[in-house]
Design an enzyme around this catalytic site. Structure first.
Site, PDB file in Angstrom:
ATOM      1  N   VAL A   1      -5.427  -2.782  -0.495  1.00  0.00           N
ATOM      2  CA  VAL A   1      -6.525  -2.235   0.315  1.00  0.00           C
ATOM      3  C   VAL A   1      -7.491  -3.358   0.654  1.00  0.00           C
ATOM      4  O   VAL A   1      -7.973  -4.051  -0.236  1.00  0.00           O
ATOM      5  CB  VAL A   1      -7.292  -1.123  -0.435  1.00  0.00           C
ATOM      6  CG1 VAL A   1      -8.433  -0.576   0.432  1.00  0.00           C
ATOM      7  CG2 VAL A   1      -6.366   0.007  -0.853  1.00  0.00           C
TER       8      VAL A   1
ATOM      9  N   LYS B   1       0.826  -1.228   0.000  1.00  0.00           N
ATOM     10  CA  LYS B   1       0.000   0.000   0.000  1.00  0.00           C
ATOM     11  C   LYS B   1       0.850   1.264   0.000  1.00  0.00           C
ATOM     12  O   LYS B   1       0.469   2.270  -0.600  1.00  0.00           O
ATOM     13  CB  LYS B   1      -0.965  -0.021   1.191  1.00  0.00           C
ATOM     14  CG  LYS B   1      -0.288  -0.022   2.549  1.00  0.00           C
ATOM     15  CD  LYS B   1      -1.248  -0.305   3.677  1.00  0.00           C
ATOM     16  CE  LYS B   1      -1.600  -1.751   3.787  1.00  0.00           C
ATOM     17  NZ  LYS B   1      -0.509  -2.632   4.242  1.00  0.00           N
TER      18      LYS B   1
ATOM     19  N   GLU C   1      -4.752  -5.270  -5.983  1.00  0.00           N
ATOM     20  CA  GLU C   1      -5.987  -5.545  -5.240  1.00  0.00           C
ATOM     21  C   GLU C   1      -5.731  -5.723  -3.751  1.00  0.00           C
ATOM     22  O   GLU C   1      -6.498  -5.266  -2.905  1.00  0.00           O
ATOM     23  CB  GLU C   1      -6.672  -6.793  -5.808  1.00  0.00           C
ATOM     24  CG  GLU C   1      -7.983  -7.162  -5.133  1.00  0.00           C
ATOM     25  CD  GLU C   1      -9.068  -6.110  -5.355  1.00  0.00           C
ATOM     26  OE1 GLU C   1      -9.521  -5.505  -4.362  1.00  0.00           O
ATOM     27  OE2 GLU C   1      -9.464  -5.906  -6.498  1.00  0.00           O
TER      28      GLU C   1
ATOM     29  N   GLU D   1       1.822  -4.873  15.178  1.00  0.00           N
ATOM     30  CA  GLU D   1       3.274  -5.015  15.144  1.00  0.00           C
ATOM     31  C   GLU D   1       3.879  -4.578  16.486  1.00  0.00           C
ATOM     32  O   GLU D   1       3.239  -3.913  17.298  1.00  0.00           O
ATOM     33  CB  GLU D   1       3.854  -4.147  14.025  1.00  0.00           C
ATOM     34  CG  GLU D   1       3.336  -4.464  12.636  1.00  0.00           C
ATOM     35  CD  GLU D   1       3.868  -5.770  12.081  1.00  0.00           C
ATOM     36  OE1 GLU D   1       4.892  -6.273  12.628  1.00  0.00           O
ATOM     37  OE2 GLU D   1       3.277  -6.305  11.135  1.00  0.00           O
TER      38      GLU D   1
ATOM     39  N   LYS E   1      -4.390   3.745   2.372  1.00  0.00           N
ATOM     40  CA  LYS E   1      -5.469   3.020   1.703  1.00  0.00           C
ATOM     41  C   LYS E   1      -6.539   3.961   1.150  1.00  0.00           C
ATOM     42  O   LYS E   1      -7.022   3.777   0.025  1.00  0.00           O
ATOM     43  CB  LYS E   1      -6.088   2.013   2.683  1.00  0.00           C
ATOM     44  CG  LYS E   1      -5.144   0.876   3.048  1.00  0.00           C
ATOM     45  CD  LYS E   1      -5.706   0.013   4.149  1.00  0.00           C
ATOM     46  CE  LYS E   1      -4.746  -1.113   4.524  1.00  0.00           C
ATOM     47  NZ  LYS E   1      -5.226  -1.903   5.684  1.00  0.00           N
TER      48      LYS E   1
END
Length: 413
Positions: free
Chosen positions: A127, A100, A124, A185, A200
């Protein structure tokens, strides 16, 4: 035989290889061609795998191999991903990515190269993970003028907010749980500060409006300042708090775009999107509201979207099928301070009546939100006002001795 190279063998990369070999027969049937993964680029060694012989460490091997027609980039980050993808496209190879950051920052440039070489650049999975949204926006809804897009675009923050709403868990505790479960994370900044959602919504806006919207032009605010008191006031108002990425184009072609926490009514379709799920609302002039829902991340859902793009590249070899938008010096993004919206404000005070009166004086008529367990403060919701007026009003409240403990936008979706 269509030869494929995969760059990166992390969570998504290993998932791509797994999905490809698991479903190879049906994948080749849908693509109409025989396919094989020839190379997997990674600096690490992966002994003991059934495909360990495919690993390489030199990118030039891929770019100079004319038999490799499709390259999958799942390394993440901007560099060296951008340089590698650019060289692959210039060499006449189609590229599929889940990255992204790459698409949000360099999409217009890479799409222009792909178009000039008559190859495809598909993303594809960038997002919504496994949720189909890019292809429907580019193809299925192509007959529509897209007026507005709004959505819950980050599963980590949605999980945290769900825990706060349903279980009364403090933000720090909910974040810790998300990290323990692998949803967040070790450094959760990109998620909790809205950076991931910003990238996004930029990609979706660029597709919908045909011009590149850069993340640095988007006002972005995360959820790290949301408290359980805010959650209680949202419930008293009749809704919940979600991190929403949203964009809208006005009749003059100007674009409003923002990422921020927002209160949405229980009646909204977005209010019921919980845990790690994403929900994306697309408002078209012909279709009205269309909502895309599903898990927005994860190894196999994301890998599924990547492999679907690979199938598209192979099936449509020699035909340009990618989304397309142009790069403009003036991307038409409105200064967020000039946009209008309603606000929830949480105000610390010794005298509730005085605080309420001051709020009315500064913002016009306001709705008071009552939470019995909270003393020494009030919650109010303003009418629709300019962002600039809200900021000025908050400064005036502080100057009058009222501390503003919280501020959240109120959306009508």
């Amino acid at each position: 035989m269509f030869q494929i190279a995969v760059m990166g063998h992390g969570v998504v990369g290993s998932g791509v290889v797994e999905v490809f070999y698991k479903n190879r027969k049906s994948i080749e049937k849908r693509a109409g061609k025989e396919m094989e993964i020839k190379y997997i680029l990674d600096l690490r060694d992966f002994p003991g795998l059934s495909y360990s012989d495919k690993f390489i460490k030199d990118f030039d091997t891929i770019v100079h191999d004319e038999d490799v027609k499709v390259v999958v980039e799942v390394m993440g980050g901007l560099h060296p991903a951008f340089e590698y993808v650019k060289r692959c496209l210039e060499a006449g190879k189609s590229v599929v990515t889940s990255n992204k950051e790459l698409v949000a920052e360099k999409g217009a440039e890479l799409l222009a190269i792909a178009k000039s070489r008559n190859v495809n650049f598909l993303f594809e999975a960038s997002v919504g993970g496994g949720i189909p949204i890019i292809r429907p926006l580019n193809q299925c809804l192509a007959a529509n003028e897209i007026d507005e897009i709004a959505g819950i675009l980050n599963g980590t923050t949605n999980f945290i907010l769900t825990k706060m709403i349903r279980e009364g868990m403090a933000f720090a505790d909910a974040l810790k749980l998300a990290q323990e479960l692998g949803y967040a994370e070790k450094d959760p900044t990109a998620d909790v500060e809205g950076i991931d959602a910003c990238r996004k919504i930029c990609i979706l806006a660029s597709i919908a409006f045909g011009k590149h919207i850069y993340p640095e032009h988007v006002y972005t605010e995360g959820i790290s300042k949301i408290t359980l008191e805010d959650v209680a006031y949202a419930e008293a108002w009749g809704g919940v708090i979600k991190l929403i990425g949203r964009t809208k184009r006005d009749e003059n072609g100007k674009v409003t775009i923002m990422v921020s926490p927002a209160m949405v009514s229980h009646e909204s379709q977005l209010a019921s999107v919980s845990d790690v799920f994403n929900g994306i609302l697309v408002r078209g002039d012909a279709t009205g509201d269309v909502v895309f829902y599903g898990k927005g991340a994860g190894k196999l859902p994301t890998a599924s979207a990547v492999v679907a793009d690979v199938i598209d590249c192979v099936k449509n070899w020699g035909v340009y099928k990618s989304p397309f938008w142009v790069e403009e010096e003036d991307d038409g993004v409105l200064d967020y301070l000039q946009t209008e919206i309603a606000f929830y404000l949480r105000i610390k005070c010794d005298n509730k009546e005085k605080a309420l009166q001051k709020a009315k004086e500064l913002f016009g008529e306001v709705e008071e939100l009552k939470v019995a367990s909270l003393d020494g403060e009030i919650g109010v919701v303003t009418g629709i006002i300019k962002e600039a007026k809200a900021e000025e009003g908050i400064k005036a409240l502080k100057a009058a001795g009222f501390d503003v403990l919280g501020r959240i936008r109120v959306l009508d979706y």
